[in-house]
Design a protein around this motif. Sequence first.
Motif, mmCIF file in Angstrom:
data_model
loop_
_atom_site.group_PDB
_atom_site.id
_atom_site.type_symbol
_atom_site.label_atom_id
_atom_site.label_comp_id
_atom_site.label_asym_id
_atom_site.label_seq_id
_atom_site.Cartn_x
_atom_site.Cartn_y
_atom_site.Cartn_z
ATOM 1 N N ALA A 169 31.842 -42.587 36.701
ATOM 2 C CA ALA A 169 30.882 -43.376 37.611
ATOM 3 C C ALA A 169 31.646 -44.463 38.258
ATOM 4 O O ALA A 169 31.469 -44.995 39.422
ATOM 5 N N ALA A 170 32.281 -45.191 37.139
ATOM 6 C CA ALA A 170 33.219 -46.216 37.904
ATOM 7 C C ALA A 170 34.225 -45.826 39.004
ATOM 8 O O ALA A 170 34.614 -46.332 39.897
ATOM 9 N N ILE A 171 34.730 -44.408 38.752
ATOM 10 C CA ILE A 171 35.936 -44.026 39.763
ATOM 11 C C ILE A 171 34.980 -43.627 41.155
ATOM 12 O O ILE A 171 35.756 -44.137 42.148
ATOM 13 N N ALA A 172 34.030 -43.096 41.101
ATOM 14 C CA ALA A 172 33.285 -42.784 42.250
ATOM 15 C C ALA A 172 32.849 -44.025 43.079
ATOM 16 O O ALA A 172 32.854 -44.025 44.236
ATOM 17 N N ARG A 173 32.376 -44.904 42.231
ATOM 18 C CA ARG A 173 31.770 -46.264 42.710
ATOM 19 C C ARG A 173 33.043 -46.866 43.502
ATOM 20 O O ARG A 173 32.743 -47.291 44.775
ATOM 21 N N ILE A 174 34.101 -47.110 43.161
ATOM 22 C CA ILE A 174 35.175 -47.831 43.558
ATOM 23 C C ILE A 174 35.707 -47.004 44.894
ATOM 24 O O ILE A 174 36.405 -47.440 45.924
ATOM 25 N N ASP A 175 35.656 -45.716 44.799
ATOM 26 C CA ASP A 175 36.342 -44.802 45.743
ATOM 27 C C ASP A 175 35.494 -44.974 47.134
ATOM 28 O O ASP A 175 35.738 -44.917 48.048
ATOM 29 N N ASP A 182 32.993 -47.372 47.918
ATOM 30 C CA ASP A 182 32.706 -48.775 48.511
ATOM 31 C C ASP A 182 33.816 -49.618 48.802
ATOM 32 O O ASP A 182 34.877 -50.115 48.072
ATOM 33 N N ALA A 183 34.135 -49.339 50.174
ATOM 34 C CA ALA A 183 35.336 -50.303 50.554
ATOM 35 C C ALA A 183 35.351 -51.767 50.480
ATOM 36 O O ALA A 183 36.086 -52.663 50.374
ATOM 37 N N ASP A 184 33.892 -52.242 50.510
ATOM 38 C CA ASP A 184 33.659 -53.732 50.476
ATOM 39 C C ASP A 184 33.871 -54.234 49.242
ATOM 40 O O ASP A 184 34.732 -55.354 48.873
ATOM 41 N N LEU A 185 33.864 -53.439 48.204
ATOM 42 C CA LEU A 185 33.923 -53.592 46.799
ATOM 43 C C LEU A 185 35.444 -53.578 46.414
ATOM 44 O O LEU A 185 35.827 -54.555 45.688
ATOM 45 N N ARG A 186 36.118 -52.826 47.085
ATOM 46 C CA ARG A 186 37.808 -52.708 46.855
ATOM 47 C C ARG A 186 38.153 -54.080 47.351
ATOM 48 O O ARG A 186 39.124 -54.607 46.778
ATOM 49 N N SER A 187 37.803 -54.376 48.640
ATOM 50 C CA SER A 187 38.186 -55.618 49.060
ATOM 51 C C SER A 187 38.077 -56.940 48.177
ATOM 52 O O SER A 187 38.863 -57.868 48.145
ATOM 53 N N LYS A 188 36.583 -56.997 47.743
ATOM 54 C CA LYS A 188 36.369 -58.160 46.951
ATOM 55 C C LYS A 188 37.284 -57.900 45.634
ATOM 56 O O LYS A 188 37.668 -59.019 45.047
ATOM 57 N N MET A 189 37.369 -56.803 45.216
ATOM 58 C CA MET A 189 38.228 -56.841 43.797
ATOM 59 C C MET A 189 39.805 -57.206 44.123
ATOM 60 O O MET A 189 40.486 -57.679 43.254
ATOM 61 N N ARG A 190 40.254 -56.732 45.113
ATOM 62 C CA ARG A 190 41.740 -57.236 45.542
ATOM 63 C C ARG A 190 41.799 -58.902 45.543
ATOM 64 O O ARG A 190 42.645 -59.381 44.930
ATOM 65 N N GLN A 191 40.823 -59.447 46.258
ATOM 66 C CA GLN A 191 41.067 -60.907 46.167
ATOM 67 C C GLN A 191 40.771 -61.534 45.000
ATOM 68 O O GLN A 191 41.351 -62.663 44.256
ATOM 69 N N ALA A 192 39.473 -61.043 43.977
ATOM 70 C CA ALA A 192 39.429 -61.390 42.676
ATOM 71 C C ALA A 192 40.714 -61.134 41.899
ATOM 72 O O ALA A 192 40.909 -61.968 40.888
ATOM 73 N N GLY A 193 41.178 -60.163 41.977
ATOM 74 C CA GLY A 193 42.391 -59.820 41.173
ATOM 75 C C GLY A 193 43.536 -60.820 41.269
ATOM 76 O O GLY A 193 44.387 -61.144 40.492
#
Length: 437
Positions: free
Chosen positions: A389-395, A397-408
């Motif tokens: 489910a986590a793989i599908a979610r991150i795949d 959701d482009a906004d989520l990936r963008s937020k995670m890049r900044q948070a990382g």
Amino acid sequence: MGDERTTIASIGIDGFNLALPQGTGVATYGMALAQAVRSLGMPLHGLFGVPIGRDPRLREILFYEAMGRGMPPRRAPRWLRPMLDRVSVARGLRVAEVEDSGRIEREGFVDRLPRFDRLLSSAHLFEQAEHHFRRTRRFLDLELPDPPTIMHWTYPIPIRVAGARNIYTLHDLVPLKLPFATLDRKRFYHRLVERCVVEGDHIVTVSEASRRDIIELLGAPEAGVTNTYQHTPMPAALADEMVDVEAVFGVKPDGFFLFFGAIEPKKNVARLAEAFLSTDTPHPLVLVGGRGWQKDEELRLVEAAQRRSGASGPRIIQLDYLPRRLVMQLVRAARAVLFPSLYEGFGLPVLEAMQLGTPVITSNRASLPEVAGEAALIVDPYDVSALSAAIARIDRDADLRSKMRQAGLAQSARFSLGEHRRRLHALYSGVLAAPPR
């Protein structure tokens, strides 16, 4: 940085993992440690177990030959080596200095071998120390000319340098926490790490999870164990070059998921493959890593998926060992890094991915939540459905990936060279202030 610089102490580190031609996580730790020591203005000594002969004119040549091609094989049969090593130890091990002539072309070693102020080597030192410990249950006392003030062992190695404060880094206690997931001989390993606690002037580790394990499982005094965390030095050329991953590896930037690390039980690759194949993502999973033990069990689903590749190509692409420079290029281009390990002392792939602005899915075990903070998707590594489910979610959701890049990127700053240097300075100051063992 000015308050932290000191020339009071010289620091020695071992080359046990640095000498391995394909590197390890501990070798990366050794590089990071050396970089931090040098940034403190402390002289850096390296101690290796490379055979460099008796002719001073050939020592540097033979040392770098071994660094590039691997350790030369020992001539004696395996059954005879413990006896020969016993004789060598009894006579006194010969340690020779490798002079830096400036004539050796070192550019190819810049990402895997620190620049030492002083370089020493004794043929097969670490193997001889292990034989000595097995026979006597004592650490090998090693005499060095003009020893470093502090000898910082990057691994549990049964050696004490005479005249130095000896501190030992225990990255984790995986053989004791997950005995089914490693090939270590458990009685020997337990005896070795216990003796590190008894013999060492201090124990160093790289996460609070590992620090708790060392105190609870080995009975180490709380004041005698310090967590310094670590940073990860990026390959020197990474900032200046951008590899065309589609041309080199056949995958598009932001069009693949990535796992990198050894293919062994604790890395959880079998469950990762099952979870990934349960998604409908059109983006392949790239696995990069040398095959360890139980590889057939871990890779059964991977190989089955490769056999039934469709018109769009394989869903899982497997690559063997790559130089770290190329691995980091793949990390930078990945849609996300998947690292659902069962146990890690630190979890360098999580930090490396965040440092390069790549989203991460990792597990809720051991040190991984410490390193990831709130910048990653964190799942139970035994729960295949949750991982899928986590793989599908991150795949999706482009906004989520963008937020995670900044948070990382923000989270990775907590593990910078400056933070590592500060913790090391406090560690070394405390060790020198305490009475020696």
